[in-house]
Design a protein around this motif. Structure first.
Motif, PDB file in Angstrom:
ATOM      1  N   LEU A   1       0.873  -1.161   0.000  1.00  0.00           N
ATOM      2  CA  LEU A   1       0.000   0.000   0.000  1.00  0.00           C
ATOM      3  C   LEU A   1       0.913   1.215   0.000  1.00  0.00           C
ATOM      4  O   LEU A   1       1.854   1.292   0.793  1.00  0.00           O
ATOM      5  CB  LEU A   1      -0.921   0.008   1.214  1.00  0.00           C
ATOM      6  CG  LEU A   1      -1.892   1.201   1.266  1.00  0.00           C
ATOM      7  CD1 LEU A   1      -3.302   0.736   1.598  1.00  0.00           C
ATOM      8  CD2 LEU A   1      -1.432   2.241   2.284  1.00  0.00           C
ATOM      9  N   ILE A   2       0.653   2.157  -0.890  1.00  0.00           N
ATOM     10  CA  ILE A   2       1.552   3.290  -1.104  1.00  0.00           C
ATOM     11  C   ILE A   2       0.820   4.588  -0.794  1.00  0.00           C
ATOM     12  O   ILE A   2      -0.306   4.801  -1.273  1.00  0.00           O
ATOM     13  CB  ILE A   2       2.049   3.308  -2.566  1.00  0.00           C
ATOM     14  CG1 ILE A   2       2.649   1.945  -2.945  1.00  0.00           C
ATOM     15  CG2 ILE A   2       3.057   4.422  -2.790  1.00  0.00           C
ATOM     16  CD1 ILE A   2       2.604   1.636  -4.413  1.00  0.00           C
TER      17      ILE A   2
ATOM     18  N   ILE B   1      -1.806   9.102   6.924  1.00  0.00           N
ATOM     19  CA  ILE B   1      -1.833   7.656   7.179  1.00  0.00           C
ATOM     20  C   ILE B   1      -0.446   7.244   7.649  1.00  0.00           C
ATOM     21  O   ILE B   1       0.474   7.041   6.857  1.00  0.00           O
ATOM     22  CB  ILE B   1      -2.241   6.882   5.917  1.00  0.00           C
ATOM     23  CG1 ILE B   1      -3.615   7.337   5.442  1.00  0.00           C
ATOM     24  CG2 ILE B   1      -2.236   5.373   6.184  1.00  0.00           C
ATOM     25  CD1 ILE B   1      -4.003   6.798   4.072  1.00  0.00           C
ATOM     26  N   LYS B   2      -0.279   7.139   8.955  1.00  0.00           N
ATOM     27  CA  LYS B   2       1.013   6.800   9.551  1.00  0.00           C
ATOM     28  C   LYS B   2       1.102   5.322   9.925  1.00  0.00           C
ATOM     29  O   LYS B   2       2.185   4.764  10.042  1.00  0.00           O
ATOM     30  CB  LYS B   2       1.261   7.651  10.799  1.00  0.00           C
ATOM     31  CG  LYS B   2       1.182   9.156  10.557  1.00  0.00           C
ATOM     32  CD  LYS B   2       2.255   9.638   9.586  1.00  0.00           C
ATOM     33  CE  LYS B   2       2.212  11.159   9.433  1.00  0.00           C
ATOM     34  NZ  LYS B   2       3.201  11.657   8.452  1.00  0.00           N
TER      35      LYS B   2
ATOM     36  N   VAL C   1      -2.762   3.971  -2.788  1.00  0.00           N
ATOM     37  CA  VAL C   1      -2.949   3.000  -3.865  1.00  0.00           C
ATOM     38  C   VAL C   1      -2.283   1.688  -3.483  1.00  0.00           C
ATOM     39  O   VAL C   1      -1.372   1.652  -2.648  1.00  0.00           O
ATOM     40  CB  VAL C   1      -2.360   3.489  -5.213  1.00  0.00           C
ATOM     41  CG1 VAL C   1      -3.104   4.718  -5.720  1.00  0.00           C
ATOM     42  CG2 VAL C   1      -0.859   3.753  -5.108  1.00  0.00           C
ATOM     43  N   MET C   2      -2.729   0.619  -4.114  1.00  0.00           N
ATOM     44  CA  MET C   2      -2.079  -0.677  -4.002  1.00  0.00           C
ATOM     45  C   MET C   2      -1.266  -0.907  -5.267  1.00  0.00           C
ATOM     46  O   MET C   2      -1.726  -0.630  -6.372  1.00  0.00           O
ATOM     47  CB  MET C   2      -3.108  -1.793  -3.836  1.00  0.00           C
ATOM     48  CG  MET C   2      -3.909  -1.736  -2.549  1.00  0.00           C
ATOM     49  SD  MET C   2      -2.902  -1.886  -1.053  1.00  0.00           S
ATOM     50  CE  MET C   2      -2.191  -3.535  -1.275  1.00  0.00           C
ATOM     51  N   GLY C   3      -0.027  -1.390  -5.108  1.00  0.00           N
ATOM     52  CA  GLY C   3       0.796  -1.642  -6.276  1.00  0.00           C
ATOM     53  C   GLY C   3       1.989  -2.506  -5.942  1.00  0.00           C
ATOM     54  O   GLY C   3       2.138  -2.990  -4.812  1.00  0.00           O
TER      55      GLY C   3
ATOM     56  N   PHE D   1       3.532   0.441   2.865  1.00  0.00           N
ATOM     57  CA  PHE D   1       3.193  -0.576   3.859  1.00  0.00           C
ATOM     58  C   PHE D   1       3.265  -1.906   3.116  1.00  0.00           C
ATOM     59  O   PHE D   1       2.339  -2.283   2.389  1.00  0.00           O
ATOM     60  CB  PHE D   1       1.794  -0.332   4.430  1.00  0.00           C
ATOM     61  CG  PHE D   1       1.655   0.967   5.187  1.00  0.00           C
ATOM     62  CD1 PHE D   1       1.808   0.999   6.566  1.00  0.00           C
ATOM     63  CD2 PHE D   1       1.383   2.160   4.514  1.00  0.00           C
ATOM     64  CE1 PHE D   1       1.679   2.200   7.275  1.00  0.00           C
ATOM     65  CE2 PHE D   1       1.255   3.357   5.210  1.00  0.00           C
ATOM     66  CZ  PHE D   1       1.407   3.377   6.593  1.00  0.00           C
ATOM     67  N   ASP D   2       4.395  -2.600   3.269  1.00  0.00           N
ATOM     68  CA  ASP D   2       4.646  -3.827   2.514  1.00  0.00           C
ATOM     69  C   ASP D   2       3.906  -5.002   3.142  1.00  0.00           C
ATOM     70  O   ASP D   2       4.068  -5.291   4.337  1.00  0.00           O
ATOM     71  CB  ASP D   2       6.142  -4.123   2.473  1.00  0.00           C
ATOM     72  CG  ASP D   2       6.947  -2.961   1.899  1.00  0.00           C
ATOM     73  OD1 ASP D   2       6.349  -2.099   1.218  1.00  0.00           O
ATOM     74  OD2 ASP D   2       8.175  -2.902   2.138  1.00  0.00           O
TER      75      ASP D   2
END
Length: 274
Positions: A128-129, A136-137, A195-197, A216-217
């Motif tokens: 999540l980027i 968003i912490k 975004v998700m990527g 957020f990996d």
């Protein structure tokens, strides 16, 4: 998805690709796929995710350098949405699919007789980027925010569900927006909050465009099986030599990518629309 800045993505990809988990018997010798007329080739095909991209460089190189032919194979590369590719493979329209463990489990849940025969990525490559200055912490901060992703399918969606689960959130707690493969422009343009990527794709493209991000990996929050070569149980049972040959040639392509990154980039350019 924007495609103009490939070298940074590719170099990051090199650092994450390792040869792991060959789920084959007697991994040391793959042999040839054919035992008939010398020089004859077995026609096989593989489905690769969504569109042509540098992340598929090992396959492009293996075709270009003749590694598949050296192993007795004539390989066709097809692109599409992975869930569709799985169904097409089961229907006999292709021999392999390159997919994540989540896609394989989803296919198994549909009673598709598929099996992962070689895991290529060492860790699940989805993140999540968010912009570096985002509010968003931590994952729990996602509540109420808009998240862009290609759609409710594939690794981006499954990865998001895994992150929400880790945060104690449900899908209804966030606003999902299907944006296709436009994560870079959507986040940079402020159309979504996150975004998700791919971990080694969109963040690098955004950095190249002057936008700092945080990720957020998924593997940091949930254990997930990463991308690998998938085939049907029938193919594995009836043609083990061919499957081993395909894996061996793909690994040969991957090794070449790792050893000759600049050449691999040039080879891949001929497969990727400008």
């Amino acid at each position: 998805m924007q495609k103009s800045h490939r070298a940074p993505f590719f170099l990051s990809l090199l650092s994450s690709l390792l040869l792991v988990s060959l789920l084959l018997t007697a991994c040391g010798s793959a042999g040839s796929a054919t035992s008939g007329t010398p020089g004859s080739l077995t026609n096989v095909s593989i489905g690769l995710g969504y569109i042509q991209d540098i992340q598929f460089a090992p396959f492009y190189v293996a075709v270009n350098k003749g590694f598949y032919k050296q192993h007795g194979l004539n390989v066709t590369l097809n692109h599409g949405i992975v869930p569709d590719l799985m169904g097409e493979m089961v229907a006999g329209k292709s021999t392999f699919v390159f997919a994540g463990g989540d896609d394989t489990l989803a296919a198994r849940s549909k009673k598709y007789p598929v099996v992962d025969v070689a895991t290529i990525y060492p860790s699940y490559p989805i993140s999540l980027i968010v912009p570096d200055n985002s509010a968003i912490k931590q994952l729990s901060d996602l509540k109420g925010h808009t998240i862009g992703l290609p759609g409710k399918y594939g690794s981006d969606y499954v990865g998001l569900l895994a992150l929400l689960h880790a945060a104690g959130l449900a899908e209804k707690d966030v606003k999902l927006q299907s944006i296709g493969y436009t994560q870079v422009s959507a986040l940079k343009g402020g159309k979504v909050d996150a975004v998700m990527g791919y971990t080694n794709n969109e963040p690098l493209q955004l950095k190249r465009l002057g936008m700092a991000t945080r990720t957020f990996d998924v593997p940091n929050y949930q254990p997930m099986v990463s991308n690998g070569i998938v085939t049907t149980e029938q193919t594995w049972s009836k043609s083990p030599a061919m499957v081993k040959a395909f894996v061996a040639a793909t690994i040969q392509g991957l090794s070449y990518v790792l050893d000759h990154p600049s050449d691999a980039i040039q080879i891949s350019k001929s497969y990727i629309p400008t």
